[in-house]
Every structure is written in structure tokens, then in C-alpha cells.
Motif scaffolding. Structure first.
Motif, mmCIF file in Angstrom:
data_model
loop_
_atom_site.group_PDB
_atom_site.id
_atom_site.type_symbol
_atom_site.label_atom_id
_atom_site.label_comp_id
_atom_site.label_asym_id
_atom_site.label_seq_id
_atom_site.Cartn_x
_atom_site.Cartn_y
_atom_site.Cartn_z
ATOM 1 N N ASP A 5 0.851 -1.190 0.000
ATOM 2 C CA ASP A 5 0.000 0.000 0.000
ATOM 3 C C ASP A 5 0.887 1.241 0.000
ATOM 4 O O ASP A 5 1.885 1.310 0.728
ATOM 5 C CB ASP A 5 -0.890 0.037 1.244
ATOM 6 C CG ASP A 5 -1.821 -1.157 1.318
ATOM 7 O OD1 ASP A 5 -2.330 -1.558 0.265
ATOM 8 O OD2 ASP A 5 -2.033 -1.673 2.424
ATOM 9 N N TYR A 6 0.508 2.208 -0.807
ATOM 10 C CA TYR A 6 1.218 3.484 -0.888
ATOM 11 C C TYR A 6 0.198 4.597 -0.776
ATOM 12 O O TYR A 6 -0.987 4.399 -1.047
ATOM 13 C CB TYR A 6 1.968 3.613 -2.218
ATOM 14 C CG TYR A 6 3.045 2.570 -2.390
ATOM 15 C CD1 TYR A 6 4.335 2.807 -1.952
ATOM 16 C CD2 TYR A 6 2.758 1.351 -2.991
ATOM 17 C CE1 TYR A 6 5.328 1.854 -2.101
ATOM 18 C CE2 TYR A 6 3.745 0.390 -3.144
ATOM 19 C CZ TYR A 6 5.029 0.653 -2.699
ATOM 20 O OH TYR A 6 6.003 -0.297 -2.844
ATOM 21 N N LYS A 7 0.645 5.792 -0.369
ATOM 22 C CA LYS A 7 -0.278 6.920 -0.231
ATOM 23 C C LYS A 7 0.298 8.149 -0.912
ATOM 24 O O LYS A 7 1.335 8.667 -0.529
ATOM 25 C CB LYS A 7 -0.539 7.241 1.235
ATOM 26 C CG LYS A 7 -1.592 8.314 1.418
ATOM 27 C CD LYS A 7 -1.979 8.427 2.860
ATOM 28 C CE LYS A 7 -3.184 9.297 3.048
ATOM 29 N NZ LYS A 7 -2.947 10.689 2.903
ATOM 30 N N CYS A 8 -0.414 8.591 -1.938
ATOM 31 C CA CYS A 8 -0.059 9.820 -2.649
ATOM 32 C C CYS A 8 -0.711 10.984 -1.895
ATOM 33 O O CYS A 8 -1.857 10.875 -1.448
ATOM 34 C CB CYS A 8 -0.584 9.761 -4.086
ATOM 35 S SG CYS A 8 -0.333 11.282 -5.009
ATOM 36 N N PRO A 26 9.937 4.213 -2.236
ATOM 37 C CA PRO A 26 8.675 4.823 -2.669
ATOM 38 C C PRO A 26 8.286 4.336 -4.067
ATOM 39 O O PRO A 26 9.112 3.834 -4.818
ATOM 40 C CB PRO A 26 8.975 6.320 -2.665
ATOM 41 C CG PRO A 26 10.448 6.426 -2.706
ATOM 42 C CD PRO A 26 11.021 5.175 -2.134
ATOM 43 N N CYS A 27 7.018 4.483 -4.380
ATOM 44 C CA CYS A 27 6.489 4.042 -5.675
ATOM 45 C C CYS A 27 5.804 5.230 -6.348
ATOM 46 O O CYS A 27 5.232 6.090 -5.681
ATOM 47 C CB CYS A 27 5.504 2.907 -5.444
ATOM 48 S SG CYS A 27 4.803 2.224 -6.939
ATOM 49 N N ALA A 28 5.853 5.258 -7.670
ATOM 50 C CA ALA A 28 5.215 6.353 -8.414
ATOM 51 C C ALA A 28 3.698 6.195 -8.390
ATOM 52 O O ALA A 28 3.168 5.104 -8.597
ATOM 53 C CB ALA A 28 5.724 6.364 -9.850
ATOM 54 N N SER A 36 5.494 8.189 -3.981
ATOM 55 C CA SER A 36 4.645 8.120 -2.796
ATOM 56 C C SER A 36 5.221 7.116 -1.817
ATOM 57 O O SER A 36 5.725 6.071 -2.207
ATOM 58 C CB SER A 36 3.229 7.694 -3.185
ATOM 59 O OG SER A 36 2.699 8.581 -4.132
ATOM 60 N N ALA A 37 5.117 7.426 -0.542
ATOM 61 C CA ALA A 37 5.656 6.572 0.514
ATOM 62 C C ALA A 37 4.760 5.365 0.748
ATOM 63 O O ALA A 37 3.541 5.426 0.569
ATOM 64 C CB ALA A 37 5.787 7.365 1.806
ATOM 65 N N ARG A 38 5.388 4.276 1.152
ATOM 66 C CA ARG A 38 4.634 3.072 1.502
ATOM 67 C C ARG A 38 4.005 3.268 2.877
ATOM 68 O O ARG A 38 4.603 3.866 3.766
ATOM 69 C CB ARG A 38 5.579 1.872 1.541
ATOM 70 C CG ARG A 38 4.869 0.605 1.889
ATOM 71 C CD ARG A 38 5.800 -0.592 1.816
ATOM 72 N NE ARG A 38 5.189 -1.644 2.600
ATOM 73 C CZ ARG A 38 5.842 -2.416 3.431
ATOM 74 N NH1 ARG A 38 7.125 -2.299 3.570
ATOM 75 N NH2 ARG A 38 5.200 -3.339 4.108
ATOM 76 N N VAL A 39 2.788 2.805 3.052
ATOM 77 C CA VAL A 39 2.095 2.878 4.333
ATOM 78 C C VAL A 39 1.633 1.479 4.719
ATOM 79 O O VAL A 39 1.448 0.608 3.873
ATOM 80 C CB VAL A 39 0.880 3.842 4.288
ATOM 81 C CG1 VAL A 39 1.328 5.261 4.079
ATOM 82 C CG2 VAL A 39 -0.109 3.436 3.239
#
Length: 129
Positions: A5-8, A26-28, A36-39
Motif C-alpha cells: 500500500d502506498y499513499k499519494c 517509494p512508488c510512483a 509516494s511513501a509506503r504505508v
């Protein structure tokens, strides 16, 4: 490969496949392309669960691997604990909760991959410790 899960900041949560080596990176964002950082998401029903229910579920889970054998000593100990709890609510020993049906975790927290917490629905000007 696991799904993370990531959060933009602009578009919210999204899910992506990534190797375990890329877990902390992080993932685009699929919408805007920003990194965006992983949550780590915790289901809201776990956060809002009463402490008594959470303790019962933990005890049930432990019972699979650590069964309790009913012995005379064990039953006496449990009877003493129940008597103590009934007679001395709020005695300060740490075994009691003031409101066992209420959760102490009222706000929804999102745990980041580095271990920090953010509260997206709460006061954005406050900093979590």
C-alpha cells in the motif's frame, strides 16, 4: 511478489506489486507519477475494537499454541483474580480498565514503512510523536 500500500498526497491510497527488495522504496503514483511513501494500513475495526475484545481475541489466538490446562491451582488463581477485580476497581494495580467496552484508540492511524504514524483524518497541524 507481495502487494504493498502506498499513499499519494494528492490522490490517496493505491496498491502496487513490488519485490521484497523494493519494499521500503517509494512508488510512483499511477495518477500523477509523484513518488509516494509506503504505508501500513490497519483495518478500522481493529483500531475501534474495545480493549476487552482485543484481549479476548489475543487469548484465543494464544490458546492454539499455548493451551491452558485446568488445574486446582489455576482455578484458585483465576478465582482470586476475579474477586480482586470485583472488589477493587480502579485500585491502580494495572489489571483493570475504567471502560472495558470503549477503545482507547479513537483515531484512524496510518503507519508508515519507517515506523512513524500519521493521522490523515485528524488535525493536520498536529505532529505525531
Amino acid at each position: 511478489m507481495p502487494v504493498y500500500d502506498y499513499k499519494c498526497n494528492e490522490h490517496g491510497l493505491f496498491h502496487e506489486l513490488a519485490s521484497m527488495e523494493q519494499a521500503a522504496m517509494p512508488c510512483a503514483c499511477p495518477s500523477c507519477g509523484k513518488l509516494s511513501a509506503r504505508v501500513i494500513m490497519i483495518p478500522p475495526e481493529v483500531l475501534a475494537m474495545s480493549p476487552a475484545r482485543r484481549q479476548a481475541m489475543a487469548k484465543n489466538e494464544n490458546a492454539v499454541h499455548q493451551p491452558i490446562f485446568s488445574t486446582v491451582d489455576y482455578r484458585e488463581d483465576q478465582a482470586q483474580r476475579r474477586a480482586h477485580a470485583a472488589a477493587k476497581k480502579g485500585c491502580g494495580c494495572g489489571d483493570h480498565t475504567a471502560h472495558p467496552d470503549r477503545s482507547s484508540l479513537r483515531q484512524k492511524a496510518i503507519y508508515m514503512a519507517d515506523g512513524s504514524k500519521v493521522f490523515p483524518s485528524q488535525r493536520p497541524w498536529m505532529i505525531s510523536h
